[in-house]
Design an enzyme around this catalytic site. Structure first.
Site, PDB file in Angstrom:
ATOM      1  N   GLY A  51       0.902  -1.057  -0.007  1.00  0.00           N
ATOM      2  CA  GLY A  51       0.092  -0.151  -0.014  1.00  0.00           C
ATOM      3  C   GLY A  51       0.842   1.365  -0.025  1.00  0.00           C
ATOM      4  O   GLY A  51       1.845   1.380   0.877  1.00  0.00           O
ATOM      5  N   GLN A 202      -5.863  -8.551  -2.558  1.00  0.00           N
ATOM      6  CA  GLN A 202      -5.713  -7.700  -1.340  1.00  0.00           C
ATOM      7  C   GLN A 202      -7.272  -7.361  -1.135  1.00  0.00           C
ATOM      8  O   GLN A 202      -7.646  -6.848   0.024  1.00  0.00           O
ATOM      9  CB  GLN A 202      -5.031  -6.365  -1.859  1.00  0.00           C
ATOM     10  CG  GLN A 202      -3.547  -6.493  -2.225  1.00  0.00           C
ATOM     11  CD  GLN A 202      -3.227  -6.784  -3.378  1.00  0.00           C
ATOM     12  OE1 GLN A 202      -3.892  -7.418  -4.067  1.00  0.00           O
ATOM     13  NE2 GLN A 202      -1.887  -6.463  -3.862  1.00  0.00           N
ATOM     14  N   ASP A 243      -1.410   4.780  -6.290  1.00  0.00           N
ATOM     15  CA  ASP A 243       0.014   4.623  -6.072  1.00  0.00           C
ATOM     16  C   ASP A 243       1.045   6.027  -6.469  1.00  0.00           C
ATOM     17  O   ASP A 243       2.160   6.101  -6.228  1.00  0.00           O
ATOM     18  CB  ASP A 243       0.627   3.502  -6.907  1.00  0.00           C
ATOM     19  CG  ASP A 243      -0.092   2.184  -5.878  1.00  0.00           C
ATOM     20  OD1 ASP A 243      -0.972   1.863  -6.277  1.00  0.00           O
ATOM     21  OD2 ASP A 243       0.920   1.643  -5.057  1.00  0.00           O
TER      22      ASP A 243
END
Ligand code: MRU
Length: 405
Positions: A51, A202, A243
């Site tokens: 993450g 995830q 990201d």
């Protein structure tokens, strides 16, 4: 049931870095202890810590581990700087896509930018202090972002989210999922659709678990079901993380994000990106410039299963003791399957990979994709919300970042 019961993801304790091993969640909540920066790099590469925001702090803590084991003993300034740069480079490249990792390392590098006047030991203390401060700031930013984001939604909102942007993707609280947590506290959340997020799940493993812990009504879907739930009118908003957000507003995020943005457009559903400003990279003009991490093809060519062995009688326990007498034991398996058994802390655990595809298959496994700015309805940050009415948010992004500096 509350967000506050979720575990902190990564922290500094007794001159080591502790982290929740996310490769084993939700069935096991093991805490990994990293004594060296190399150990923390292994944890980063394996996604034990993952993450974007959590990676930023992990990068800083990796530098702190280097300083703990090696740096604080190097008094020669030039030698210190050379070694510092080599290690910083190695950590920043452990995973290339999230800007946060190199940002985190850069925050520590800023401490030695000027001529070094502090002793190596004093510098060490300031590195650890800065890394701890970054961990605190991460939580504060996420809570602020959550509050800004929650204002965008009314009662009875049905969300769809992708990957894990919860507390586990940060030091604490989460980004896009943090918005959902905050909106839930305000009584606004009717339901959350949780994309499984192939290949490492995830969503299915981490987001589904966090939502259950907090008591938010949710349901798991495979990634390919998102179009169907949207078409049925069961989604009011798609919300996910980033990201990296480039100068022009392009968003690089977990593979599948781009597809969701196209689906949201088709179904007239707003598409929100929630990320701290540490995920904004004004040095890159657009998403095409971002290096996309390509991961081990085995992630899509088979399934990984981990767990604990629970021997019910002493004969089985003795057999497992014999197998693991030398540490971990690899079991002979056919068809390319793979299984190791380990004895750790008085228990036995296993890691297995089972091939589900033909051995000769060719595969392509990018971990992230790029969503063009024109598909994003708004960016939710800890400094406020950028509404993207024109499809070109570059000026608003620049103003936000310049206002911060
Ligand atoms: O490969 P991962 O699990 O590190 O990918 C995580 C994501 O893509 C998240 O959506 C992103 O980092 C935002 S997390 C708040």
């Amino acid at each position: 049931m509350s967000v506050e019961n979720l575990p902190r993801t990564i922290w500094w304790e007794d001159d080591t870095v502790r982290l929740i091993d996310q490769t084993r969640l939700p069935l096991q909540g093991d805490v990994l202890v990293c004594n060296t920066y190399q150990g923390l790099i292994t944890a980063i590469k394996s996604l034990a810590v993952r993450g974007a925001p959590a990676l930023g702090v992990a990068g800083a803590y990796a530098m702190a581990l280097w300083s703990q084991v090696e740096g604080r003993f190097i008094e020669d300034v030039e030698e210190y700087k050379t070694r510092f740069s080599q290690v910083a480079e190695e950590i920043a490249h452990a995973r290339p896509t999230a800007i946060n990792l190199s940002w985190g390392v850069g925050q520590i590098a800023d401490l030695i930018k000027d001529d070094r006047r502090m002793s190596a030991e004093e510098l060490h203390e300031s590195i650890v202090a800065r890394a701890n401060e970054m961990a605190e700031q991460d939580e504060a930013a996420n809570r602020a972002l959550g509050a800004f984001g929650a204002e965008l939604f009314g009662e009875g909102t049905k969300f769809l989210t992708h990957c894990n942007t919860g507390s586990l993707a940060t030091v604490f609280f989460g980004t896009a999922l943090g918005v959902i947590f905050t909106a839930f506290e305000q009584g606004k959340v009717e339901h959350v659709w949780v994309d499984e997020t192939r290949p490492l799940n995830q969503g299915g493993r981490l987001t589904a678990w966090e939502l259950l812990q907090v008591g938010i009504p949710s349901a798991l879907i495979t990634d390919s079901m998102a179009a169907d739930v949207m078409a049925k009118g069961w989604v009011d908003a798609v919300i996910l993380g980033a990201d990296r957000i480039c100068s022009n507003g392009d968003v690089v995020n977990k593979i599948g994000t781009y597809g969701l943005s196209v689906l949201a457009k088709e179904h007239d559903i707003p598409f929100y990106v929630a990320a701290p400003t540490t995920s904004v990279d004004t040095s890159l003009a657009c998403g095409a410039d971002v290096e996309i991490e390509e991961r081990d093809p085995r992630e899509i060519e088979g399934v990984t299963v981990t767990g604990k062995l629970d021997p019910s009688d002493s004969t089985v326990a003795h057999a497992l003791d014999a197998l693991t007498a030398q540490g971990s034991c690899e079991l002979p398996m056919s068809k390319g399957h793979h299984m190791t058994i380990d004895r750790k802390g008085g228990g036995y655990s296993f890691d297995a990979w089972f091939r589900t595809t033909p051995p000769q298959v060719m595969s392509f496994n990018p971990a992230f994709d790029m969503t063009p700015a024109k598909n994003v309805t708004a960016y939710i940050t800890e400094l406020g919300v950028i509404h993207n009415e024109t499809g070109d948010p570059s000026k608003a992004i620049r103003d936000l970042i310049e206002g911060k500096e």
